[in-house]
Write an enzyme that holds these catalytic residues in place. Structure first.
Site, PDB file in Angstrom:
ATOM      1  CB  SER A   1     -23.079   9.906  17.925  1.00 36.27           C
ATOM      2  OG  SER A   1     -23.258  11.199  18.442  1.00 36.27           O
TER       3      SER A   1
ATOM      4  CG  HIS B   1     -25.124   7.054  17.522  1.00 32.42           C
ATOM      5  ND1 HIS B   1     -25.299   7.590  16.271  1.00 32.42           N
ATOM      6  CD2 HIS B   1     -25.579   7.994  18.400  1.00 32.42           C
ATOM      7  CE1 HIS B   1     -25.797   8.812  16.378  1.00 32.42           C
ATOM      8  NE2 HIS B   1     -25.977   9.075  17.656  1.00 32.42           N
TER       9      HIS B   1
ATOM     10  CE  LYS C   1     -29.388   8.979  16.064  1.00 35.37           C
ATOM     11  NZ  LYS C   1     -29.493  10.238  15.325  1.00 35.37           N
TER      12      LYS C   1
HETATM   13  N1  PMP Z   1     -29.128   9.778  21.882  1.00 32.83           N
HETATM   14  C1  PMP Z   1     -28.047  10.031  21.119  1.00 32.83           C
HETATM   15  C2  PMP Z   1     -26.719   9.594  21.625  1.00 32.83           C
HETATM   16  C3  PMP Z   1     -28.174  10.679  19.899  1.00 32.83           C
HETATM   17  O1  PMP Z   1     -27.098  10.933  19.142  1.00 32.83           O
HETATM   18  C4  PMP Z   1     -29.464  11.069  19.442  1.00 32.83           C
HETATM   19  C5  PMP Z   1     -29.724  11.775  18.119  1.00 32.83           C
HETATM   20  N2  PMP Z   1     -28.734  12.162  17.371  1.00 32.83           N
HETATM   21  C6  PMP Z   1     -30.545  10.787  20.269  1.00 32.83           C
HETATM   22  C7  PMP Z   1     -30.356  10.149  21.473  1.00 32.83           C
HETATM   23  C8  PMP Z   1     -31.935  11.169  19.834  1.00 32.83           C
HETATM   24  O2  PMP Z   1     -32.430  10.209  18.962  1.00 32.83           O
HETATM   25  P1  PMP Z   1     -33.538  10.601  17.868  1.00 32.83           P
HETATM   26  O3  PMP Z   1     -32.800  11.129  16.680  1.00 32.83           O
HETATM   27  O4  PMP Z   1     -34.299   9.348  17.610  1.00 32.83           O
HETATM   28  O5  PMP Z   1     -34.385  11.664  18.484  1.00 32.83           O
END
Ligand code: PMP
Length: 405
Positions: free
Chosen positions: A189, A217, A248
């Protein structure tokens, strides 16, 4: 011990490194996103264009999602009323898990209260279930995976980001019959690159390892039905556990894994992060399910999203901004200094009504600080023009980096 002094010192350290976080008090008005309003410290409201939302397709304001949530609220009220085991499993949860399993072509899916918990709880629990487990984790895996791997309390190896030769070296060194899990992401991300999914699956076959893929993502955004990069590459059946978020591209909140029924059953039975917490509100589950189902046949949105991202990258490159090369919808501008990064994004917000979050350590390594832009299908050419002229102005004022034009 002077406790308050200790807390102050902890904050001062973060400030000194230029990575003290100030939250923008944002008021999203449904229907006008990515335009929004935000409250400045004096209480005054200002207009702003959001360039850093992970609501990648604006599903958070979609009539189908909001309608499903309102309906569920009217029908069953606010909270789930308990953990999944103690009265907190509603029909909405069951249906959503069914939709997610179907999306990823797996037998089962299991909901968690966030993607973070899904990763942390699942990976940690694999360590309990598989005696002698060795986990191989990509160096740029998300904090939630790192935390899960740490709590798995087993042997672990970090392979250099996307370097399958390094991964193979590490796999080779372990006994063939030792249980192994290879954990990686599809879309990373912060850089917008993609993991070597097929090569990892091949290595997993060769070395008798399980595969764990974070598609946080990518779900909703890639593949013909929005199941992610594994779907796009025809690899759904080669990943043992696929993890995703509902927060997301699906525009709501919550996380999940999709896998064989026996795997979900074991995680459900052993993971404290699943067992001992109130389940998602039914309205959240209803909204998420509406979003997942809607996006299964919304390629027009996925295409519009990709078009906007490609157009933004082309525009910023033509204007001379130092982009970090990305093959996805994520558009990172390299800054390389936390104080400058913060100064640029503050000036964008305060002087130009452009909201971009600075991305600093520990989210990214020191020296790679960046501005991470996430265009949606609703970001117009006019918004691109506003962004470019604001970026030029703040660079001219705050940085010595020359921008063409
Ligand atoms: N995995 C990745 C690669 C993320 O970027 C994120 C959150 N930014 C998460 C897991 C966690 O997801 P959530 O926002 O639903 O807690």
């Amino acid at each position: 011990m002077n406790y308050n002094e200790a807390f102050k010192t902890a904050v001062a350290r973060v400030r000194a490194e230029g990575r003290y976080r100030v939250f923008a008090d944002l008021l999203r008005t449904r229907g006008s996103f990515p335009r929004a309003r935000y409250r400045v410290s004096t209480g005054e409201m200002r207009d702003v264009t959001v360039w850093c939302s992970n609501d990648y397709l604006a599903m958070g304001q979609s009539p189908c999602v909001v309608g499903a949530m309102k309906q569920a609220l009217d029908d069953v009220g606010a909270g789930a009323g308990g953990t999944r085991n103690i009265s907190g499993t509603t029909h909405y949860h069951v249906e959503l898990e069914r939709s997610l399993a179907e999306l990823h072509e797996k037998e089962s899916a299991l909901l968690f209260t966030s993607g973070y918990i899904a990763n942390q709880a699942t990976l940690a629990t694999l360590g309990k279930i598989l005696p002698g487990l060795i986990i191989y984790s990509d160096a740029l895996n998300h904090a939630s995976m790192i935390e899960g791997v740490r709590q798995a309390n087993c042997e672990k190896h970090v392979w250099r980001h996307n370097d399958v030769e390094h991964l193979e070296e590490l796999l080779k060194a372990a006994p063939l019959d030792a249980p192994k899990v290879i954990a990686l992401e599809s879309v990373y991300s912060m850089d917008g690159d993609i993991g070597p999914l097929r090569e990892v699956c091949d290595l997993a076959d060769k070395y008798n390892a399980m595969t764990y893929l974070d598609e946080v993502h990518a779900v909703g955004l890639y593949g013909l039905r929005g199941a992610g990069v594994a779907e796009r590459e025809g690899l759904l059946d080669r990943f043992d556990i696929i993890e995703g978020t509902l927060g997301k591209a699906f525009g709501v909140m919550g996380g999940y894994i999709a896998a064989d029924a026996v795997i979900c059953d074991a995680i459900r039975s052993w993971a404290p992060g699943f067992i001992f917490t109130t389940s998602l509100a039914p309205a959240i589950a209803a909204g998420a399910r509406a979003s997942v189902e809607f996006l299964k046949s919304a390629n027009h949105l996925r295409e519009a999203h990709q078009e906007r991202a490609a157009a933004l990258k082309a525009r910023l490159t033509a204007e001379g901004f130092p982009l970090i090369e990305s093959v996805t919808h994520i558009v990172p501008i390299h800054v390389g200094d936390p104080v400058l990064c913060k100064r640029l994004t503050d000036a964008l917000l305060d002087e130009h009504g452009i909201y971009v979050q600075p991305i600093n350590y520990p989210t990214v390594p020191k020296g790679t600080e960046r501005m991470r832009l996430t265009p949606t299908p609703l970001h117009t050419d006019e918004m691109f023009d506003e962004l470019v002229s604001a970026l030029k102005a703040v660079y001219a004022k705050h940085a010595r980096i020359r921008v063409a034009g």
